[in-house]
Write a protein that holds these residues in place. Structure first.
Motif, PDB file in Angstrom:
ATOM      1  N   ARG A 163      39.370  39.391  51.174  1.00 44.82           N
ATOM      2  CA  ARG A 163      39.574  38.130  51.894  1.00 44.82           C
ATOM      3  C   ARG A 163      38.631  37.967  53.084  1.00 44.82           C
ATOM      4  O   ARG A 163      38.494  36.882  53.631  1.00 44.82           O
ATOM      5  CB  ARG A 163      41.020  38.018  52.384  1.00 44.82           C
ATOM      6  N   ARG A 164      38.017  39.086  53.517  1.00 45.09           N
ATOM      7  CA  ARG A 164      37.113  39.003  54.669  1.00 45.09           C
ATOM      8  C   ARG A 164      35.724  39.527  54.318  1.00 45.09           C
ATOM      9  O   ARG A 164      35.128  40.272  55.077  1.00 45.09           O
ATOM     10  CB  ARG A 164      37.699  39.767  55.851  1.00 45.09           C
ATOM     11  N   GLN A 165      35.251  39.130  53.166  1.00 42.21           N
ATOM     12  CA  GLN A 165      33.918  39.533  52.699  1.00 42.21           C
ATOM     13  C   GLN A 165      33.748  41.041  52.643  1.00 42.21           C
ATOM     14  O   GLN A 165      32.682  41.551  52.948  1.00 42.21           O
ATOM     15  CB  GLN A 165      32.845  38.940  53.623  1.00 42.21           C
ATOM     16  N   GLU A 166      34.814  41.761  52.268  1.00 42.85           N
ATOM     17  CA  GLU A 166      34.710  43.215  52.182  1.00 42.85           C
ATOM     18  C   GLU A 166      33.902  43.655  50.970  1.00 42.85           C
ATOM     19  O   GLU A 166      33.603  44.842  50.839  1.00 42.85           O
ATOM     20  CB  GLU A 166      36.104  43.858  52.084  1.00 42.85           C
ATOM     21  N   GLY A 167      33.591  42.723  50.078  1.00 44.45           N
ATOM     22  CA  GLY A 167      32.922  43.160  48.856  1.00 44.45           C
ATOM     23  C   GLY A 167      31.838  42.235  48.366  1.00 44.45           C
ATOM     24  O   GLY A 167      31.798  41.050  48.697  1.00 44.45           O
ATOM     25  N   SER A 168      30.930  42.821  47.542  1.00 31.83           N
ATOM     26  CA  SER A 168      29.932  42.003  46.854  1.00 31.83           C
ATOM     27  C   SER A 168      30.039  42.221  45.348  1.00 31.83           C
ATOM     28  O   SER A 168      29.325  41.616  44.570  1.00 31.83           O
ATOM     29  CB  SER A 168      28.524  42.344  47.342  1.00 31.83           C
ATOM     30  N   SER A 169      30.937  43.129  44.944  1.00 29.12           N
ATOM     31  CA  SER A 169      31.150  43.400  43.526  1.00 29.12           C
ATOM     32  C   SER A 169      32.490  44.106  43.370  1.00 29.12           C
ATOM     33  O   SER A 169      32.892  44.884  44.240  1.00 29.12           O
ATOM     34  CB  SER A 169      30.012  44.285  43.011  1.00 29.12           C
ATOM     35  N   VAL A 170      33.188  43.793  42.287  1.00 29.98           N
ATOM     36  CA  VAL A 170      34.510  44.389  42.057  1.00 29.98           C
ATOM     37  C   VAL A 170      34.580  44.977  40.652  1.00 29.98           C
ATOM     38  O   VAL A 170      34.091  44.357  39.701  1.00 29.98           O
ATOM     39  CB  VAL A 170      35.624  43.317  42.194  1.00 29.98           C
ATOM     40  N   TRP A 171      35.151  46.169  40.524  1.00 35.75           N
ATOM     41  CA  TRP A 171      35.483  46.743  39.209  1.00 35.75           C
ATOM     42  C   TRP A 171      36.988  46.834  39.110  1.00 35.75           C
ATOM     43  O   TRP A 171      37.657  47.160  40.106  1.00 35.75           O
ATOM     44  CB  TRP A 171      34.980  48.183  39.087  1.00 35.75           C
ATOM     45  N   VAL A 172      37.540  46.594  37.940  1.00 39.10           N
ATOM     46  CA  VAL A 172      38.955  46.889  37.722  1.00 39.10           C
ATOM     47  C   VAL A 172      39.079  47.729  36.461  1.00 39.10           C
ATOM     48  O   VAL A 172      38.276  47.575  35.529  1.00 39.10           O
ATOM     49  CB  VAL A 172      39.817  45.615  37.568  1.00 39.10           C
ATOM     50  N   VAL A 173      40.034  48.635  36.432  1.00 37.03           N
ATOM     51  CA  VAL A 173      40.267  49.443  35.238  1.00 37.03           C
ATOM     52  C   VAL A 173      41.769  49.682  35.111  1.00 37.03           C
ATOM     53  O   VAL A 173      42.453  49.878  36.118  1.00 37.03           O
ATOM     54  CB  VAL A 173      39.467  50.767  35.307  1.00 37.03           C
ATOM     55  N   ARG A 174      42.248  49.585  33.894  1.00 34.55           N
ATOM     56  CA  ARG A 174      43.679  49.815  33.656  1.00 34.55           C
ATOM     57  C   ARG A 174      44.065  51.201  34.165  1.00 34.55           C
ATOM     58  O   ARG A 174      43.423  52.186  33.813  1.00 34.55           O
ATOM     59  CB  ARG A 174      43.975  49.727  32.148  1.00 34.55           C
TER      60      ARG A 174
END
Lengths: 98, 335
Positions: free
Chosen positions: A48-59
């Motif tokens: 919510r506060r620009q903590e990221g530039s890319s996200v991965w999700v994995v089960r």
């Protein structure tokens, strides 16, 4: 698996790259019905506060982890291998920045 | 935001009889706690430690979620677009905080649905502060200043909690919480310095109503706190209720002076000898009345949560059905 557990959205682990050049770091988990929703929710919950530039999700159920009970057996053998570190070697001052 | 005696609840006893193997595991666990080690989700832990954490973390999570209601009440009535955007962001943060905490509780082997069911059926508590109404816009500012201020006091020590997933969630929460308190205080400053006489009176009225419930957020006095000693021993709790409460009073009095409001306690005064502010007796009968379901808004808050959960059931089911259908399709195409 109980009826209730099957009706719960699966759990996903979220990894965020804070900026280009750095690695993705685990930052938490969330429930989502599918991968696309997991990515979207990860953005809402963890950046919510620009903590990221890319996200991965994995089960979460797809992650294989070492057993904490085996911690000593697994990791302690490396304790007495100090020769794997550069500081183990005493060199003349002339080449000390080697 | 949250806080107060998240450890309010029935006192459960540690199991008395242990096998030799359990005793050895228990000894090693105690050693790690004493050494200041963090405990991770898959590590061995006593049942009682696990149970205490599930109760505390889930009640903390419930508090964040129920805490969205009193402020959410003012989103559509915020005085300016700027204040509306700020309030939206803050309420969204509270929802996020609830999610971090539910996820931390789930690492202990309970499901999200079990946790929510405990809330919806009234078995689990949430911070009783959210059972008070938000009557005017000034309440929104005062909640930020006092309620979030008290929450920060309470939450900062939990960043060093012995249970690592909880501690990590708290670090994230505390980072975001400071904006909550500052926006509230700034909103009140605006009303006090640039507002009308009626607006200043509105701020004072809100302070009068929220001051004592805010002090109660730190939980019962140390002498009557049923879980404190054990939680301290386990490193789940780091600072006592009374100590935190005093710290909050000491920090808040000068802020009230700067704001130009009076805190509604005639006994509040600086004690030179001990270097703290003395304050009047807290009405603990009110605290227990509200905790036990008889506050001004208990029924309304819980009903709102249950309605949201029930009304959302078809969305949860449809999303899951869609995901399964997509998956089946993909598998069929691959075959």
């Amino acid at each position: 698996m109980s009826e209730a557990a099957r009706n719960e959205w699966p759990l996903w682990e979220v990894f965020v790259r804070s900026k280009a050049g750095l690695d993705h770091k685990h930052c938490g988990s969330l429930h989502a019905a599918d991968a696309a929703m997991a990515i979207q929710l990860a953005r809402e919950v963890y950046t919510r506060r620009q903590e990221g530039s890319s996200v991965w999700v994995v089960r979460s159920d797809q992650i294989v982890a070492s057993d904490p009970a085996d911690k000593d057996m697994y990791f302690d053998p490396m304790e007495d291998k100090v020769y794997r570190h550069p500081t183990f070697y005493q060199l003349p001052a002339e080449v000390d920045h080697m | 935001m949250y806080t107060q005696a998240m450890d309010v609840g029935p006192k459960d006893e540690a199991k008395a009889v242990q096998t030799l193997q359990e005793q050895e595991l228990q000894r090693r666990f105690d050693e790690r706690i004493d050494a200041g080690d963090f405990i991770e989700a898959k590590d061995w832990m006593p049942d009682h430690y696990r149970k205490t954490l599930v109760r505390q973390i889930s009640q903390h999570a419930h508090s964040e979620i129920v805490g969205m209601l009193p402020e959410g009440n003012w989103i559509s009535r915020a005085p300016t677009l700027k204040r509306k955007a700020i309030l939206l962001a803050k309420v969204q943060d509270e929802g996020g905080h609830g999610l971090y905490l539910y996820a931390a509780a789930e690492t202990l082997g309970v499901s999200r649905d079990q946790l929510l069911d405990a809330l919806h059926t009234g078995r689990a508590k949430y911070s009783s502060i959210f059972n008070y109404p938000t009557l005017t816009w000034a309440d929104v500012g005062v909640i930020g200043w006092l309620v979030d201020g008290a929450a920060i006091m309470n939450q900062v020590p939990i960043c060093r909690c012995s249970y690592a997933p909880y501690a990590r969630a708290m670090v994230r929460i505390c980072k975001e919480e400071s904006f909550h308190q500052r926006q509230g205080y700034e909103a009140l400053l605006t009303m006090m310095k640039h507002g009308t006489e009626a607006q200043r009176a509105m701020v004072q009225d809100a302070v009068n109503r929220w001051w004592w419930p805010s002090l109660m957020m730190f939980g019962p006095p140390d002498s009557e706190s049923v879980h404190s000693a054990q939680s301290m021993r386990w490193g789940i709790k780091r600072v006592s209720n009374d100590e935190l409460r005093q710290k909050f009073v000491d920090a808040t009095v000068p802020q009230a002076e700067l704001l130009g409001v009076t805190l509604p306690d005639p006994e509040l005064k600086w004690n030179e000898a001990c270097g703290h502010y003395d304050f009047g007796a807290i009405d603990w009968s009110e605290f227990w009345r509200v905790v036990n379901g008889h506050g001004p808004c208990n029924k309304e808050r819980l009903a709102a949560r249950v309605k949201a959960w029930d009304d959302g059931a078809w969305v949860r089911e449809a999303a899951l059905a869609h995901a399964r259908k997509q998956q089946a399709k993909t598998m069929k195409e691959a075959a």
